[in-house]
Design a protein around this motif. Structure first.
Motif, PDB file in Angstrom:
ATOM      1  N   ARG A   1      35.539  37.888  35.054  1.00 26.20           N
ATOM      2  CA  ARG A   1      34.149  37.719  35.096  1.00 26.20           C
ATOM      3  C   ARG A   1      33.677  38.040  33.715  1.00 26.20           C
ATOM      4  NH1 ARG A   1      34.235  40.753  40.083  1.00 26.20           N
ATOM      5  NH2 ARG A   1      33.570  42.580  39.015  1.00 26.20           N
ATOM      6  N   GLN A   2      34.486  38.545  32.888  1.00 24.68           N
ATOM      7  CA  GLN A   2      33.884  38.585  31.433  1.00 24.68           C
ATOM      8  C   GLN A   2      34.080  37.529  30.754  1.00 24.68           C
ATOM      9  OE1 GLN A   2      32.520  41.790  31.339  1.00 24.68           O
ATOM     10  NE2 GLN A   2      33.290  41.948  33.762  1.00 24.68           N
ATOM     11  N   PRO A   3      33.142  37.212  29.672  1.00 31.15           N
ATOM     12  CA  PRO A   3      33.370  36.447  28.735  1.00 31.15           C
ATOM     13  C   PRO A   3      34.067  36.607  27.556  1.00 31.15           C
ATOM     14  CG  PRO A   3      31.119  37.723  28.309  1.00 31.15           C
ATOM     15  CD  PRO A   3      31.806  38.364  29.377  1.00 31.15           C
ATOM     16  N   MET A   4      35.286  36.718  27.687  1.00 32.05           N
ATOM     17  CA  MET A   4      36.205  37.339  26.764  1.00 32.05           C
ATOM     18  C   MET A   4      37.232  36.267  26.139  1.00 32.05           C
ATOM     19  SD  MET A   4      38.765  39.081  29.459  1.00 32.05           S
ATOM     20  CE  MET A   4      39.646  38.202  30.828  1.00 32.05           C
ATOM     21  N   PHE A   5      36.961  34.903  26.516  1.00 37.21           N
ATOM     22  CA  PHE A   5      37.752  33.840  25.842  1.00 37.21           C
ATOM     23  C   PHE A   5      37.151  33.229  24.666  1.00 37.21           C
ATOM     24  CE2 PHE A   5      39.289  34.452  30.193  1.00 37.21           C
ATOM     25  CZ  PHE A   5      40.750  34.592  30.049  1.00 37.21           C
ATOM     26  N   GLU A   6      38.023  32.523  23.564  1.00 36.68           N
ATOM     27  CA  GLU A   6      37.195  31.825  22.739  1.00 36.68           C
ATOM     28  C   GLU A   6      37.181  30.375  23.187  1.00 36.68           C
ATOM     29  OE1 GLU A   6      36.431  32.973  20.280  1.00 36.68           O
ATOM     30  OE2 GLU A   6      37.870  34.669  19.527  1.00 36.68           O
TER      31      GLU A   6
END
Length: 609
Positions: free
Chosen positions: A296-301
């Motif tokens: 659920r985290q916006p951790m990607f490029e």
């Protein structure tokens, strides 16, 4: 988010986890070099050379690819890995990874290749020509024969040996035994180890010490150490479960947090080694809930590649050894894919264990855990790791939360904007400031943590911290030779758009509330309450944040400051529970004098009995 490879993955069963390996790996394919030996994901740099960084990008996905293959999952790119391995270890090839020296990042990455040789020999070793095999063996031997950092790094020689010996390549086993003995010397008891001769105990225990130890227990044939490692892992499971919240989040604490869900590999390693430290349903639950939290985290490029950062891309929280490929140590989480579908780890129903309503003391780490609605909080006595960016914030704050994380100060030359969340800071000029970095003493007595520390040469602080219902209480006795400005903060909560929050400051209380969270700090002295919006990207979970603070000035001599701190899920209409009673410094001092014990991780002479 559209660039999240996990956006459609429910992560609830083995097939979902197997799919996750492919979903993480496929965005890397365009970044492989022409000859397959290097993976370049960004122009950012670590302290080591670019060739080592590109080896890191090549090797770290193997932590997930290898278990997938062992578990009979299809992987279509073994030919690419064989080609890369052949060329990267060929001194005459343009993509050669470079010679290995003592304490070299290449040694770290060779551990993943060692695991591949041990568990996927038919895919990565068998089809190679004899010349390539000789080069691979020579390269790995050159790395394992060098000196390693006196830390969890010593396991890397062990992992390389497992692969080489399985492929018929002899090594000097006495060198491995010496390192295994050294690793035993780091053990503190109850499953906890320090990462070398340093005062820190963090996620390296689950995703390094126990992870490698349990793999070694299964694959080495060393029965004596296998039983010891399994027993230690079982004990650790009963402690580290308190670092996890009901929503699956694990405690953000310490360095290397950009490895994301690598620590979930500990739960999978228990299954890999057949260690039912807790009921399988509970182990599986800790594992899968954590993966779902991360999904659920916006951790990607933008291209679906993992970023350097924690919940979002953030170089401010990185260490000097983080290259663009570093986050793929998260692939360690996929070790249980080596197990068949009918293993009890996979067949068990997820179980959400009942959390302790009372605080839980973790003496080895110098922590008192609060299992609160919506998050888990660790109160800390203060640990220390000297070298990397932001280590005081990562180890020495008074409290850490699974929901609110912590903030790295982005500008140590502007005291007015210092976040100072869950810390007290001091400034003699109103511009520069200092916080707790290391302690001269760290003790615990029951639920009370004590530390003595010096932020400046002529300033000494004694701090006590303890839980009180949903609050925690802090008391500081400060001796200073000069006037100081002070700032002390509560938990940093997410700052919403459109100024959709409310502040309440008065009668010693600083409170800020949004539609989802409330954070407050209540003074038992005459400091001024306020709400601060720190510089963006300081908090590792929320890129923009709000922190309730108490600010004031103290004069030369002795000053006692005290406050109570709380943060919880809730809206703007949520009423705060009654604040605890004012702490008594005399009673606290007497408690530590009478019952205080030195925190094991702080005492470098402490060894398990």
């Amino acid at each position: 988010m559209p660039n999240n490879p996990f956006s459609e993955n429910p992560l609830r069963c083995r097939s979902d986890v197997l799919a996750a390996v492919h979903q993480l790996f496929e965005p890397l394919l365009p970044h492989f070099s022409a000859s397959g030996a290097r993976v370049r994901l960004s122009s950012m740099s670590a302290h080591f050379d670019q060739a080592a960084a590109e080896l890191e990008g090549f090797a770290r996905p193997l932590w997930g690819i290898v278990p997938l293959t062992v578990g009979e999952g299809a992987f279509d790119h073994w030919a690419l890995y064989r080609e890369g391995l052949k060329n990267g270890t060929d001194p005459d090839h343009p993509e050669y990874w470079g010679d290995v020296s003592d304490i070299d990042q290449r040694q770290v990455e060779l551990a993943a290749i060692g695991l591949a040789l041990r568990l996927a020999r038919a895919e990565i070793w068998g089809p190679l020509e004899d010349t390539a095999k000789r080069n691979v063996a020579a390269y790995l031997k050159s790395g394992r024969d060098r000196e390693f950092v006196n830390s969890n790094w010593k396991f890397f020689r062990v992992m390389v040996d497992l692969g080489l010996e399985h492929c018929g390549v002899p090594v000097d086993a006495s060198m491995r035994e010496a390192y295994l003995d050294d690793i035993d010397g780091f053990y503190m008891g109850e499953g906890w180890s320090r990462d070398g001769p340093i005062r820190s105990a963090d996620h390296y225990i689950p995703f390094a010490f126990h992870y490698y130890g349990l793999i070694y227990a299964v694959l080495s044939g060393d029965e004596a150490r296998a039983e010891r490692y399994k027993a230690r892992a079982a004990a650790f499971a009963r402690s580290i479960r308190h670092w996890y919240a009901e929503d699956g989040a694990a405690l953000p604490f310490g360095r290397s947090l950009t490895y994301r869900f690598a620590h979930a590999g500990f739960w999978g390693a228990l299954a890999f080694a057949g260690v039912e430290a807790l009921p399988w349903g509970e182990i599986k639950g800790y594992y899968l809930r954590n993966l779902r939290w991360w999904a659920r985290q916006p951790m990607f490029e933008r291209d679906g590649v993992l970023s350097v950062g924690f919940s979002y891309p953030n170089l401010l929280m990185s260490e000097g050894y983080n290259s663009a490929g570093s986050p793929y140590w998260a692939m360690k989480a996929f070790l249980p894919l080596a197990l068949p579908e009918d293993h009890p780890f996979w067949t068990a129903e997820e179980v959400l264990p009942k959390k302790s309503a009372d605080p839980v003391v973790l003496p080895e780490a110098g922590m008192v855990m609060q299992n609160l609605p919506g998050h888990t909080v660790a109160l800390t006595s203060g640990q220390y790791y000297a070298r990397w960016r932001g280590t005081p914030e990562k180890y020495a704050k008074f409290a850490y939360s699974t929901r609110y994380g912590f903030s790295n100060e982005a500008n140590e030359r502007h005291f007015p904007s210092a976040a100072t969340d869950n810390m007290i800071s001091f400034s003699s000029d109103g511009l520069h400031f200092r916080i707790r970095e290391t302690c001269e003493d760290a003790e615990y007595a029951g639920n009370v943590l004590y530390s003595r520390w010096s932020p400046m040469d002529d300033v000494m602080v004694e701090s006590w911290i303890y839980p009180e219902g949903p609050w925690h209480v802090r008391l500081h006795e400060i001796m200073t030779a000069r006037p100081l400005e002070v700032a002390e903060g509560g938990f940093a909560i997410a700052k919403p758009d459109f100024k959709a929050w409310q502040e309440g400051c008065g009668d010693g209380l600083a409170q800020v509330a949004t539609r989802s969270d409330v954070s407050a700090v209540k003074a038992y002295d005459d400091r001024t309450p306020l709400v601060l919006s720190p510089l963006s990207n300081t908090n590792i979970i929320n890129a923009r944040s709000l922190v309730p603070q108490l600010r004031g000035t103290i004069q030369p001599g002795k000053t006692v400051l005290a406050c109570a701190v709380l943060a919880q899920k809730g809206g703007m209409d949520t009423a705060l529970p009654p604040a605890p009673a004012r702490p008594d410094v005399t009673a606290l001092r007497e408690l530590i004098r009478r019952e205080g014990k030195v925190v094991p991780v702080f005492d470098l002479n402490h060894r398990a009995q």
